[in-house]
Write an enzyme that holds these catalytic residues in place. Sequence first.
Site, PDB file in Angstrom:
ATOM      1  CG  HIS A 473      46.897  38.190  38.104  1.00  0.00           C
ATOM      2  ND1 HIS A 473      47.993  37.616  38.697  1.00  0.00           N
ATOM      3  CD2 HIS A 473      46.253  38.837  39.099  1.00  0.00           C
ATOM      4  CE1 HIS A 473      48.015  37.898  39.985  1.00  0.00           C
ATOM      5  NE2 HIS A 473      46.975  38.642  40.253  1.00  0.00           N
ATOM      6  CE1 TYR A 589      42.848  34.714  47.777  1.00  0.00           C
ATOM      7  CE2 TYR A 589      44.057  36.771  47.756  1.00  0.00           C
ATOM      8  CZ  TYR A 589      43.927  35.458  47.353  1.00  0.00           C
ATOM      9  OH  TYR A 589      44.873  34.911  46.514  1.00  0.00           O
ATOM     10  CB  THR A 602      49.680  34.158  45.802  1.00  0.00           C
ATOM     11  OG1 THR A 602      48.725  33.358  45.082  1.00  0.00           O
ATOM     12  CG2 THR A 602      50.278  35.199  44.886  1.00  0.00           C
TER      13      THR A 602
END
Length: 750
Positions: A473, A589, A602
């Site tokens: 990630h 979230y 993000t």
Amino acid sequence: MAEAHQAVAFQFTVTPEGINLQLSYQALTQIYLSGLRSWKKRLIRVKNSVIRGLYPASPSSWLFVVVAILATMYTRSDPSMGLIAKIQEHLPVSQSLSAQCQTVVSAMLFSTLLWLFLIFTMRLCLKQLLSYHRWMFEQHGKMSNTTKVWMALVRIFSGRQPMLYSYQGALPNLPVPAIKDTIKRYLESVRPLMSASEFEHMSELATEFQKGLGNRLQWYLKLKALWATNYVSDWWEEYIYLRGRGPIMVNSNYYGMDFLYVTPTPIQAARAGNTLHAFLLYRRKLNREEIKPSRIPGTIIPLCSAQCERMFNTTRIPRKEADIVQHWKDSNYLAVYHRGRYFRLGMYNAGRLLSPREIEFQIQKILDDSSPPSTGEDKLGALTAGDRIPWAKARKQFFSSGVNKLSLDCIEKAAFFVTLDDDEHGMMGHDPTGSLDRYAKSLLHGKCYDRWFDKSFSVVVYKNGKIGLNAEHSWADVPVVAHLWEYVLATDSFHLGYNEEGHCKGDIDPTLPHPQRLSWDISPECKEHISRSLAVAQVLADDVDFHVFPFRDFGKGRIKKCRISPDAFIQLALQLAYYRERRMFCLTYEASMTRLFKEGRTETVRSCTSESCAFVRALDSGEDADHCKRLLRLAADKHQNLYRLAITGSGIDRHLFCLYVVSKYLGVESPFLKEVLSQPWCLSTSQTPFQQVELFDLVNHPEYISCGGGFGPVADDGYGVAYIILGENMINFHISSKHSCSQTVSLNVQ
């Protein structure tokens, strides 16, 4: 072995008659073609750099400006207002040129300077235009005259046929929100989650922070925003991802699934052949910048493409305090794992990419190889699945020299990692629900040692022809990997295809060298490190509860008929599901993006709002339908507004996160920031975007639907929910939680 001899370009022996030199023509040819390919790539990079640097103009526009200036001078006009004459006076070669040649050279120099000035002006204008975001807050279907003019100007200044990175120099920088606005939105977001006394306490902390320490931290943050390209992204990558010392398997990595209803071929080697070829076709397009820049769907507004740069040839390297992301410019091979053995699979021959049939042929050689793993080799990958500090120590102690270093370098420098899995996965007819759940867990963590979780992404090819992907990630977010995955699935099925027997199309070069086994020297002490990492990873993997289900009752089509955002609708449905299970609300979230800005990644949308809570309570208590509909619309509109604020750089959480980082650098404590960042996200959600709709024909071939992807739970007592909206009539959900928490059961969210 023959392959080893072919790899040597020349051999020599010393005899009484002198030195006997033997050249290998085949090896020298390979070296020549490999070098030629490398130089071609360098020339392409240089060419693309020039074209990108001139954007939004083109090299041919220089000729147009020169001709226009010369034509104007031919009519005895001076468009330069005397500058051409000044240039002519100071030409260093004026004495060796005729007066006419001096005039032409001076005019060309002036034209070039004018051309560069126009490029700079156009780019600056485009940057200012792309900083305008009010259009996003206008009512759907009702565009103001200001927005119409703005959009026309964006089209004019955007040029024609932009390459992948053309817009990078014109994207605006991420702005730093006003601290009072961020605190106001934060307090509004936590109001439905706190009691009156808790909220009063938090409000006091917020007021104290805003009037005191907050302004000081804000000043440093604005200073960074002036100096850095993006004031968030580097800290986000370092502190959220690279400084994490726990396992990245489950906790950070995520996965993508194959088609839900279709398996193009049941032959494992054949599916690998087409899939791996498609990945490298995408890399070729990426290197040549032939991929179109991503845009906001339905608009001409570009998104940042910086994350694409580290897609291939990239590995996360463990370090004691913080990992690093290492990227190499090129790699002509893959690292392959099968039955405990590691192989180096060359993907180029004589300077060309292997065909799908040749890759299938090479993969079949690996599948047919019956040699056993060397001592400690089979579970070596568990080091990447466990805690980071033990892996960093083991890497330094056991893999910094000798054959282990050579083999580890081979894996880390590979274009990407491939696992040939002996299991069969996918949606099975006898147990469609359970089989999808097992498929998800396999892609998320596998056996904890048969993936290389540090690679930018690992491709998994199952025995029955199903495929999947596990991605690290830190280097990029889901939309970037999803774009790659969509291309691979579409290219595999619709462009490359298979013959009647299910094999890849094309011919085979029988002289291809065999895939090379990697060698290891694993000591007993190293095996102990591997075992400890595997034990940690196994506990984590066994604790994951996963449920995947396709929702077919209705989809985007029916939701949009109600004039409600599909994403807002799904988020409200998740709020309702969580409330009905737990009889409470939680901090939620939802991942959004900030790629409207340079190097944006993000931002968080806090989906649990006062409006959503009011709607959920009204619906759950059976209130009047019209009243519930009105509350639904209010909640959906609120969610859309929060989403737009997050996208346009006015989110809450990244700003507060950066203020917290600054406070740590300054060595000061903030009770407010400490309280904010300690609140857990019990419901973590993310929509996987379906970006390249044109690659799929869901009307005529509705069975070619990807199942999307998912991720592990963020909180020990919470849920991770990923979803993908497919076509007009389907939504796929991936829900994760932990068995160790008695209050969470992934199946219950359905």
